[in-house]
Design an enzyme around this catalytic site. Structure first.
Site, short mmCIF file in Angstrom:
data_model
loop_
_atom_site.label_atom_id
_atom_site.label_comp_id
_atom_site.label_asym_id
_atom_site.label_seq_id
_atom_site.Cartn_x
_atom_site.Cartn_y
_atom_site.Cartn_z
N ASN A 1 -5.88 -9.75 -7.51
CA ASN A 1 -6.00 -10.44 -6.22
C ASN A 1 -7.33 -11.13 -6.01
OD1 ASN A 1 -6.41 -7.45 -6.18
ND2 ASN A 1 -7.44 -7.96 -4.27
N THR B 1 14.05 4.81 9.55
CA THR B 1 15.07 3.78 9.80
C THR B 1 14.63 2.46 9.18
OG1 THR B 1 15.67 4.91 11.83
CG2 THR B 1 16.37 2.61 11.64
N SER C 1 4.99 -7.36 -1.83
CA SER C 1 4.73 -7.31 -0.38
C SER C 1 5.15 -8.64 0.25
CB SER C 1 3.24 -7.07 -0.17
OG SER C 1 2.96 -7.01 1.20
N THR D 1 0.85 -1.20 0.00
CA THR D 1 0.00 0.00 0.00
C THR D 1 0.88 1.24 0.00
OG1 THR D 1 -1.75 -1.19 1.14
CG2 THR D 1 -1.81 1.22 1.28
N CYS E 1 -17.39 -5.25 3.04
CA CYS E 1 -18.55 -5.34 3.93
C CYS E 1 -18.36 -4.39 5.10
CB CYS E 1 -18.69 -6.78 4.42
SG CYS E 1 -20.26 -7.08 5.21
N GLN F 1 0.62 -10.00 -6.24
CA GLN F 1 0.13 -11.38 -6.26
C GLN F 1 0.92 -12.27 -7.23
OE1 GLN F 1 -2.07 -12.74 -4.24
NE2 GLN F 1 -3.00 -10.94 -3.30
N1 PLP Z 1 -1.97 -5.07 -4.14
C1 PLP Z 1 -2.53 -6.27 -4.18
C2 PLP Z 1 -2.80 -6.90 -5.51
C3 PLP Z 1 -2.88 -6.95 -3.01
O1 PLP Z 1 -3.45 -8.15 -3.07
C4 PLP Z 1 -2.61 -6.32 -1.77
C5 PLP Z 1 -3.00 -6.97 -0.50
O2 PLP Z 1 -4.14 -7.22 -0.24
C6 PLP Z 1 -2.00 -5.06 -1.78
C7 PLP Z 1 -1.70 -4.46 -2.97
C8 PLP Z 1 -1.69 -4.35 -0.49
O3 PLP Z 1 -0.62 -5.01 0.14
P1 PLP Z 1 -0.15 -4.65 1.61
O4 PLP Z 1 -1.02 -5.42 2.54
O5 PLP Z 1 1.29 -5.08 1.67
O6 PLP Z 1 -0.30 -3.18 1.78
#
Ligand code: PLP
Length: 376
Positions: A148, A232, A194, A70, A320, A176
Site C-alpha cells: 500500500n 447479521t 476491502s 483489518t 504521526c 491493493q
Molecule cells: N491491507 C492493506 C494493504 C491496506 O492498504 C489496508 C487499508 O489501509 C488494509 C489492509 C486495511 O483495510 P480496511 O480499512 O478495510 O481495514
C-alpha cells in the site's frame, strides 16, 4: 481539493451510491429470517457471493464477508494460530500492512516465533530466503500482493509454489491489488479484500478461505458466514460490493489503462520538473495506481501540508501519532535511511482522476518544490 490519495480510500461509484437507498428499503430484512422479506435479503447476499466467487473462479462457500480487511486479516492470522497450535512459527514479509503485522506481533507475545523474510532494495521478496526459512513448524507464510505504500507487486505464483512444496499455508493481503491486478486464486489459500479501496463503501470486505483448511473464528455468535463470521450480514453493502466488482469487471481493460496512463504521465512530467527525484520500486512491477516519490531535501510532512494548501490531497507512509513522524517500516526494510524514508510522498490515482488533474498536480508540485527548496 484534487484527490490523489486513492490507496487510502476511494469515492463510491455514483451508480452504486444511487442504488444504496433503494437497496436499504428493499433488503432491510434480516437474511437469517425465514419469512419472505428475510429470504429476499438472503437471495441478495447469496447472489452477490455467487458473482464474486465466479469473478475469482472459486467455490461460493470460500467467500466470507466481513466488515473490513483489518477484520479479515486478523481472522486469518489469529484463526490459523488457534486451529493449528502444533505449528508455532510464522514467516511474513517485513512490508505487510499493520493489520497483518500487529496480529502477528500479538502472536509473538504468546510465544510464536516470527521470521521476517528478506526484501531487496526494490521491495521484492527473496524467494531463496523463503525456501530456506520454512521449517516443519511453519504455520503460514504471509506476503502482501501490492504494498500500500510503494505499490510493489510480489510474485504470488513463485511464493505459492514454494509454500505448496513445503506444505505450509499461504496468505496474501490483496487489498491493493484486488480488481486491478490478476490474482490466481489457485495459488493463494487465504486472501483479503476491502470495498473502500475499489470504489465501494467503507465497512464491507471479504476474505477467501480454501474449504479444507480449518479456521477458528474471531467472533462467536449466530454462526453466519459458514460459522466464520457471526453477526447479521450487511446485506446492502454486500450488494454494493458485488455491484462495484461488476463495474470493475466490465471496464477492467479501460480502467487499468487509464490508471497506467495517469501514473505514467505523472512520472514522466515529474522527472522533467525535478530530475533528481527517486521513484520507489521503479525497477520492478508496480501497481498502476501507486507512485511513491522521494523528493530531494524536503521532508514529506512539509511537502504534503504545502500541497494541501494548494488544493492537492496526497499521503505518506509515515505514522504521526505523537506529533513527530516516524519513518515507515516498509521503506526502512527496503534499506532506506530514516531521513530518506521521511521524505517519501505517496501519490495514488483513482479512475475518476483526469489528465487535466495530472497537469495541475505537476504544476503545483513544481511550485511547492521551488518554494520549499530555498529553505533547505
Ligand atoms: N491491507 C492493506 C494493504 C491496506 O492498504 C489496508 C487499508 O489501509 C488494509 C489492509 C486495511 O483495510 P480496511 O480499512 O478495510 O481495514
Amino acid at each position: 481539493m484534487i484527490y490523489f490519495d486513492n490507496a487510502a480510500t476511494t469515492k463510491v461509484f455514483p451508480e452504486v451510491l444511487d442504488k444504496i437507498k433503494t437497496w436499504s428499503q428493499d433488503y432491510y430484512a434480516n437474511p437469517n429470517s425465514i419469512h419472505s422479506d428475510g429470504q429476499r435479503s438472503r437471495i441478495a447476499v447469496e447472489e452477490s457471493r455467487r458473482y464474486i466467487a465466479s469473478f475469482l473462479g472459486i467455490p461460493e462457500d470460500e467467500i466470507i464477508f466481513t466488515s473490513c480487511a483489518t477484520e479479515s486479516n486478523n481472522t486469518i492470522v489469529r484463526g490459523l494460530a488457534e486451529s493449528y497450535p502444533e505449528r508455532d512459527e510464522i514467516l511474513i514479509s517485513p512490508i505487510e500492512h499493520k493489520s497483518v503485522l500487529n496480529p502477528v506481533r500479538y502472536l509473538s507475545k504468546k510465544g510464536y516465533r516470527i521470521r521476517f523474510l528478506k526484501v531487496d532494495s526494490q521491495g521484492i521478496i527473496d524467494l531463496d530466503d523463503l525456501k530456506k526459512s520454512i521449517t516443519p513448524k511453519t504455520l503460514f507464510v504471509s506476503v502482501i500482493h501490492v504494498n500500500n505504500e510503494t505499490g510493489v507487486v510480489q510474485d504470488l505464483e513463485g511464493i505459492s509454489k514454494i509454500c505448496k512444496e513445503k506444505d505450509v499455508f499461504f496468505f496474501s493481503d490483496t487489498v491493493q491489488s484486488f480488481c486491478k491486478i490478476d490474482i490466481n486464486s489457485d495459488s493463494v489459500d487465504f486472501f483479503s479484500a476491502s470495498g473502500h479501496k475499489i470504489n465501494a463503501p467503507k465497512g464491507i470486505g471479504f476474505f477467501r478461505r480454501k474449504k479444507d483448511i480449518q479456521l477458528t473464528p474471531l467472533l462467536f455468535g449466530g454462526g453466519q458466514e459458514f460459522g466464520l463470521r457471526s453477526g447479521t450480514e450487511n446485506v446492502v453493502y454486500i450488494k454494493a460490493l458485488s455491484e462495484t466488482i461488476k463495474i470493475w469487471n466490465e471496464n477492467r481493460t479501460d480502467f487499468i489503462k487509464k490508471l497506467q496512463d495517469l501514473s505514467g504521465k505523472f512520472i514522466n512530467g515529474l522527472k522533467t520538473i525535478i530530475p533528481d527525484v527517486e521513484i520507489v520500486s521503479e525497477k520492478v512491477e508496480r501497481s498502476p495506481s501507486i507512485v511513491t516519490v522521494i523528493f530531494p531535501k524536503i521532508d514529506a510532512q512539509t511537502f504534503i501540508m504545502a500541497l494541501n494548501t494548494e488544493g492537492i490531497a496526497v499521503s505518506s507512509g509515515s505514522a504521526c501519532s505523537s506529533g513527530t513522524p516516524s519513518p515507515s517500516h516498509v521503506l526502512l526494510s527496503y534499506g532506506y535511511s530514516e531521513e530518506k524514508a521521511l521524505r517519501a510522498v505517496r501519490f495514488s490515482f483513482g479512475i475518476d482522476n483526469t489528465e487535466e488533474e495530472i497537469d495541475i498536480l505537476l504544476e503545483k508540485v513544481r511550485d511547492v518544490f521551488g518554494k520549499l527548496s530555498v529553505f533547505y
